[in-house]
Design a protein around this motif. Structure first.
Motif, PDB file in Angstrom:
ATOM      1  N   ILE A   1      -9.390 -15.324  -2.707  1.00  0.00           N
ATOM      2  CA  ILE A   1      -9.097 -14.341  -3.745  1.00  0.00           C
ATOM      3  C   ILE A   1     -10.013 -13.144  -3.502  1.00  0.00           C
ATOM      4  CG2 ILE A   1      -8.993 -13.854  -6.215  1.00  0.00           C
ATOM      5  CD1 ILE A   1      -8.668 -16.835  -6.699  1.00  0.00           C
ATOM      6  N   SER A   2      -9.381 -11.998  -3.321  1.00  0.00           N
ATOM      7  CA  SER A   2     -10.136 -10.775  -3.040  1.00  0.00           C
ATOM      8  C   SER A   2     -10.063  -9.837  -4.235  1.00  0.00           C
ATOM      9  CB  SER A   2      -9.536 -10.077  -1.820  1.00  0.00           C
ATOM     10  OG  SER A   2      -8.187  -9.707  -2.110  1.00  0.00           O
ATOM     11  N   LEU A   3     -10.961  -8.874  -4.272  1.00  0.00           N
ATOM     12  CA  LEU A   3     -10.879  -7.802  -5.261  1.00  0.00           C
ATOM     13  C   LEU A   3     -10.118  -6.629  -4.654  1.00  0.00           C
ATOM     14  CD1 LEU A   3     -14.487  -7.936  -6.747  1.00  0.00           C
ATOM     15  CD2 LEU A   3     -12.375  -8.907  -7.682  1.00  0.00           C
ATOM     16  N   PRO A   4      -9.568  -5.760  -5.485  1.00  0.00           N
ATOM     17  CA  PRO A   4      -8.899  -4.566  -4.943  1.00  0.00           C
ATOM     18  C   PRO A   4      -9.904  -3.681  -4.206  1.00  0.00           C
ATOM     19  CG  PRO A   4      -8.486  -4.799  -7.315  1.00  0.00           C
ATOM     20  CD  PRO A   4      -9.519  -5.815  -6.959  1.00  0.00           C
ATOM     21  N   ASP A   5      -9.416  -2.920  -3.226  1.00  0.00           N
ATOM     22  CA  ASP A   5     -10.298  -2.034  -2.464  1.00  0.00           C
ATOM     23  C   ASP A   5     -11.040  -1.051  -3.371  1.00  0.00           C
ATOM     24  OD1 ASP A   5      -9.579  -3.268  -0.139  1.00  0.00           O
ATOM     25  OD2 ASP A   5      -8.050  -1.785   0.407  1.00  0.00           O
ATOM     26  N   TRP A   6     -10.330  -0.519  -4.357  1.00  0.00           N
ATOM     27  CA  TRP A   6     -10.983   0.489  -5.226  1.00  0.00           C
ATOM     28  C   TRP A   6     -12.153  -0.122  -5.982  1.00  0.00           C
ATOM     29  CZ3 TRP A   6     -11.060  -0.790 -10.354  1.00  0.00           C
ATOM     30  CH2 TRP A   6     -10.039  -1.635 -10.838  1.00  0.00           C
ATOM     31  N   LEU A   7     -12.067  -1.408  -6.309  1.00  0.00           N
ATOM     32  CA  LEU A   7     -13.160  -2.045  -7.051  1.00  0.00           C
ATOM     33  C   LEU A   7     -14.286  -2.469  -6.105  1.00  0.00           C
ATOM     34  CD1 LEU A   7     -14.391  -3.138  -9.626  1.00  0.00           C
ATOM     35  CD2 LEU A   7     -12.848  -5.106  -9.505  1.00  0.00           C
ATOM     36  N   SER A   8     -13.908  -2.968  -4.927  1.00  0.00           N
ATOM     37  CA  SER A   8     -14.925  -3.370  -3.941  1.00  0.00           C
ATOM     38  C   SER A   8     -15.756  -2.180  -3.490  1.00  0.00           C
ATOM     39  CB  SER A   8     -14.255  -3.985  -2.704  1.00  0.00           C
ATOM     40  OG  SER A   8     -13.532  -5.125  -3.056  1.00  0.00           O
ATOM     41  N   ALA A   9     -15.107  -1.007  -3.400  1.00  0.00           N
ATOM     42  CA  ALA A   9     -15.787   0.185  -2.871  1.00  0.00           C
ATOM     43  C   ALA A   9     -16.741   0.810  -3.880  1.00  0.00           C
ATOM     44  CB  ALA A   9     -14.746   1.220  -2.450  1.00  0.00           C
TER      45      ALA A   9
ATOM     46  N   ASN B   1      -3.305   1.256 -10.310  1.00  0.00           N
ATOM     47  CA  ASN B   1      -3.398   1.211  -8.844  1.00  0.00           C
ATOM     48  C   ASN B   1      -2.460   0.181  -8.225  1.00  0.00           C
ATOM     49  OD1 ASN B   1      -5.747   3.006  -7.772  1.00  0.00           O
ATOM     50  ND2 ASN B   1      -6.550   2.101  -9.656  1.00  0.00           N
ATOM     51  N   ALA B   2      -1.650  -0.476  -9.074  1.00  0.00           N
ATOM     52  CA  ALA B   2      -0.718  -1.502  -8.597  1.00  0.00           C
ATOM     53  C   ALA B   2      -1.439  -2.606  -7.824  1.00  0.00           C
ATOM     54  CB  ALA B   2       0.389  -0.880  -7.734  1.00  0.00           C
ATOM     55  N   THR B   3      -2.609  -3.009  -8.327  1.00  0.00           N
ATOM     56  CA  THR B   3      -3.370  -4.074  -7.667  1.00  0.00           C
ATOM     57  C   THR B   3      -3.435  -5.342  -8.516  1.00  0.00           C
ATOM     58  OG1 THR B   3      -5.380  -2.965  -8.521  1.00  0.00           O
ATOM     59  CG2 THR B   3      -4.784  -2.567  -6.214  1.00  0.00           C
ATOM     60  N   GLY B   4      -2.597  -5.402  -9.552  1.00  0.00           N
ATOM     61  CA  GLY B   4      -2.550  -6.592 -10.406  1.00  0.00           C
ATOM     62  C   GLY B   4      -2.201  -6.222 -11.831  1.00  0.00           C
TER      63      GLY B   4
ATOM     64  N   THR C   1       3.780 -16.602  -1.692  1.00  0.00           N
ATOM     65  CA  THR C   1       4.230 -16.113  -2.990  1.00  0.00           C
ATOM     66  C   THR C   1       3.394 -16.735  -4.102  1.00  0.00           C
ATOM     67  OG1 THR C   1       6.055 -16.070  -4.594  1.00  0.00           O
ATOM     68  CG2 THR C   1       5.981 -17.953  -3.105  1.00  0.00           C
ATOM     69  N   HIS C   2       3.272 -16.018  -5.210  1.00  0.00           N
ATOM     70  CA  HIS C   2       2.559 -16.543  -6.380  1.00  0.00           C
ATOM     71  C   HIS C   2       3.471 -17.419  -7.228  1.00  0.00           C
ATOM     72  CE1 HIS C   2       4.813 -13.043  -7.653  1.00  0.00           C
ATOM     73  NE2 HIS C   2       4.796 -13.525  -8.860  1.00  0.00           N
ATOM     74  N   ASP C   3       4.755 -17.531  -6.870  1.00  0.00           N
ATOM     75  CA  ASP C   3       5.728 -18.186  -7.746  1.00  0.00           C
ATOM     76  C   ASP C   3       6.520 -19.239  -6.983  1.00  0.00           C
ATOM     77  OD1 ASP C   3       7.572 -18.910  -9.649  1.00  0.00           O
ATOM     78  OD2 ASP C   3       8.510 -16.943  -9.817  1.00  0.00           O
ATOM     79  N   LEU C   4       6.169 -20.512  -7.202  1.00  0.00           N
ATOM     80  CA  LEU C   4       6.868 -21.611  -6.522  1.00  0.00           C
ATOM     81  C   LEU C   4       8.290 -21.783  -7.048  1.00  0.00           C
ATOM     82  CD1 LEU C   4       3.983 -24.271  -6.477  1.00  0.00           C
ATOM     83  CD2 LEU C   4       4.643 -22.671  -4.651  1.00  0.00           C
ATOM     84  N   GLY C   5       8.619 -21.063  -8.125  1.00  0.00           N
ATOM     85  CA  GLY C   5       9.966 -21.151  -8.694  1.00  0.00           C
ATOM     86  C   GLY C   5      10.750 -19.873  -8.495  1.00  0.00           C
ATOM     87  N   GLY C   6      10.387 -19.106  -7.496  1.00  0.00           N
ATOM     88  CA  GLY C   6      11.046 -17.819  -7.259  1.00  0.00           C
ATOM     89  C   GLY C   6      12.512 -17.976  -6.861  1.00  0.00           C
ATOM     90  N   THR C   7      13.238 -16.906  -6.974  1.00  0.00           N
ATOM     91  CA  THR C   7      14.666 -16.889  -6.655  1.00  0.00           C
ATOM     92  C   THR C   7      14.910 -17.356  -5.225  1.00  0.00           C
ATOM     93  OG1 THR C   7      14.790 -14.949  -8.077  1.00  0.00           O
ATOM     94  CG2 THR C   7      16.725 -15.428  -6.716  1.00  0.00           C
ATOM     95  N   GLY C   8      15.849 -18.285  -5.073  1.00  0.00           N
ATOM     96  CA  GLY C   8      16.217 -18.739  -3.731  1.00  0.00           C
ATOM     97  C   GLY C   8      15.325 -19.819  -3.169  1.00  0.00           C
TER      98      GLY C   8
ATOM     99  N   MET D   1      -0.322 -11.399  -8.218  1.00  0.00           N
ATOM    100  CA  MET D   1       0.718 -11.021  -7.272  1.00  0.00           C
ATOM    101  C   MET D   1       0.151 -10.573  -5.920  1.00  0.00           C
ATOM    102  SD  MET D   1       3.549  -9.622 -10.031  1.00  0.00           S
ATOM    103  CE  MET D   1       4.855  -9.344  -8.845  1.00  0.00           C
ATOM    104  N   PRO D   2      -0.867  -9.720  -5.878  1.00  0.00           N
ATOM    105  CA  PRO D   2      -1.399  -9.307  -4.557  1.00  0.00           C
ATOM    106  C   PRO D   2      -1.979 -10.465  -3.748  1.00  0.00           C
ATOM    107  CG  PRO D   2      -2.297  -7.924  -6.315  1.00  0.00           C
ATOM    108  CD  PRO D   2      -1.529  -9.012  -6.983  1.00  0.00           C
ATOM    109  N   CYS D   3      -2.598 -11.443  -4.417  1.00  0.00           N
ATOM    110  CA  CYS D   3      -3.235 -12.547  -3.688  1.00  0.00           C
ATOM    111  C   CYS D   3      -2.334 -13.776  -3.578  1.00  0.00           C
ATOM    112  CB  CYS D   3      -4.564 -12.927  -4.346  1.00  0.00           C
ATOM    113  SG  CYS D   3      -5.837 -11.663  -4.145  1.00  0.00           S
ATOM    114  N   HIS D   4      -1.093 -13.669  -4.047  1.00  0.00           N
ATOM    115  CA  HIS D   4      -0.164 -14.814  -3.995  1.00  0.00           C
ATOM    116  C   HIS D   4      -0.801 -16.053  -4.615  1.00  0.00           C
ATOM    117  CE1 HIS D   4       1.765 -12.764  -0.241  1.00  0.00           C
ATOM    118  NE2 HIS D   4       2.141 -12.193  -1.372  1.00  0.00           N
ATOM    119  N   CYS D   5      -1.335 -15.893  -5.795  1.00  0.00           N
ATOM    120  CA  CYS D   5      -2.064 -16.993  -6.425  1.00  0.00           C
ATOM    121  C   CYS D   5      -1.899 -16.903  -7.938  1.00  0.00           C
ATOM    122  CB  CYS D   5      -3.548 -16.917  -6.047  1.00  0.00           C
ATOM    123  SG  CYS D   5      -4.529 -18.259  -6.762  1.00  0.00           S
ATOM    124  N   SER D   6      -1.073 -17.798  -8.497  1.00  0.00           N
ATOM    125  CA  SER D   6      -0.768 -17.700  -9.929  1.00  0.00           C
ATOM    126  C   SER D   6      -1.969 -18.029 -10.797  1.00  0.00           C
ATOM    127  CB  SER D   6       0.417 -18.608 -10.286  1.00  0.00           C
ATOM    128  OG  SER D   6       0.134 -19.963  -9.983  1.00  0.00           O
ATOM    129  N   SER D   7      -3.009 -18.623 -10.223  1.00  0.00           N
ATOM    130  CA  SER D   7      -4.215 -18.912 -11.002  1.00  0.00           C
ATOM    131  C   SER D   7      -5.209 -17.752 -11.011  1.00  0.00           C
ATOM    132  CB  SER D   7      -4.923 -20.155 -10.430  1.00  0.00           C
ATOM    133  OG  SER D   7      -4.110 -21.299 -10.563  1.00  0.00           O
TER     134      SER D   7
END
Lengths: 195, 195
Positions: B5-13, B40-43, A90-97, B67-73
């Motif tokens: 950290i990856s790029l979205p498929d649409w951008l990589s392609a 595209n719901a990729t970020g 998860t991207h959020d260490l403070g997520g619900t639960g 959110m897609p990469c689970h990385c808040s940074s």
């Protein structure tokens, strides 16, 4: 293509403790990593660890990886928070639960890492010190900080505990400076040799 | 284990332009990516690109991947600077003998990304705007900034050019807010639905 941030081999190979009880012992663990990182030439003298605050369960430990990973954002905090988030999925260490998460670092965050801590979802930050020792002893620039940065974190629900094993942390910075290792400061003056 | 950290498929392609001449066209390119990222719901609705400032050679383009990469940074700036550094094989875009590098972003940096720009070695930052539009329209928190952050960058040798295609950038934030997409703010209040 993906960007990858890796841990040093010596740290990856290690069997880490599963839990560390007291705040002081958590900091002692982090300070030891900060020293080993520059002694092994695997990055700057900075380390961090993320714990479940209440139980002391170790979620992730990391170190500064800027030069080895060719990534100026790979400070100890960003690296370690990213590993913790990957581990928990998860991207959020403070997520619900989720249990409250604490990040322990061997000095106050720079301006980038202050932001990284805020966005991480951690609910407490433990640091060994916050005065100008790092800048004075090593030559690292911490960047422009907002007025009362600790208050800014507290306002956002992140408790800050300062001055935990201050002398032990400063001793590492003295050892780093004496080693003649490279200090990278970006536009603050480029790479230069400290000490 | 590595953090990726990856790029979205649409951008990589995509076959990206090799050079973009004018500042406005560089920003137009970045704003288009910011829109496509949330559509595209990729970020989140944020994108960036690193150019050789004088020639307009495109070094790297990236988007928000929190959110897609689970990385808040993995904000657009951190992601894109990291890809640029990986491509060039160095942590310092301002290293000796290198051409000046410019980062173009579709809004002012948050507190973390302001630091990331400083440490990157880039010598100029181009943004579409810096007022409170993003926070007002989308609900994203930019975090605590130092007084006169643009001056702080200038002091460190980073020129800031503001208000490039302001209206086009703001239009994307309105579209994002109208979409009901998730806004992640860390301890600023957790994930919530904007608009």
């Amino acid at each position: 293509m993906v960007v990858e941030i890796s841990l040093p081999d010596w740290l990856s190979a290690e069997t880490l403790p599963t839990h560390i009880e007291s705040i002081e012992d958590r900091m002692r663990f982090v300070i030891a990593l900060s020293r080993r990182n520059f002694e092994n030439a695997t990055g700057g003298p900075f380390a961090a660890a993320v714990f479940e605050e209440a139980t002391g369960k170790l979620v992730a430990a990391g170190v500064n990886r800027v030069m080895p990973c060719h990534c100026s954002s790979a400070h100890a905090e960003v690296t370690t928070l990213s590993f913790a988030q990957k581990r928990l999925g998860t991207h959020d260490l403070g997520g619900t639960g989720m249990p409250a998460h604490q990040i322990v670092v061997n000095w106050r965050p720079c301006t980038m890492c202050m932001g990284a801590v805020i966005w991480s979802g951690a609910t407490s930050l433990v640091i060994a010190g916050s005065d100008d020792s790092v800048e004075r002893i090593t030559g690292f620039d911490e960047g422009p900080m907002p007025h009362d940065w600790q208050g800014e974190l507290e306002k956002r629900g992140i408790r800050v505990t300062d001055n935990v094993l201050y002398d032990e942390a400063v001793a590492v910075f003295h050892a780093f400076a004496a080693s003649g290792a490279v200090v990278y400061n970006g536009r603050g003056g480029g790479a230069k040799t400290s000490g």
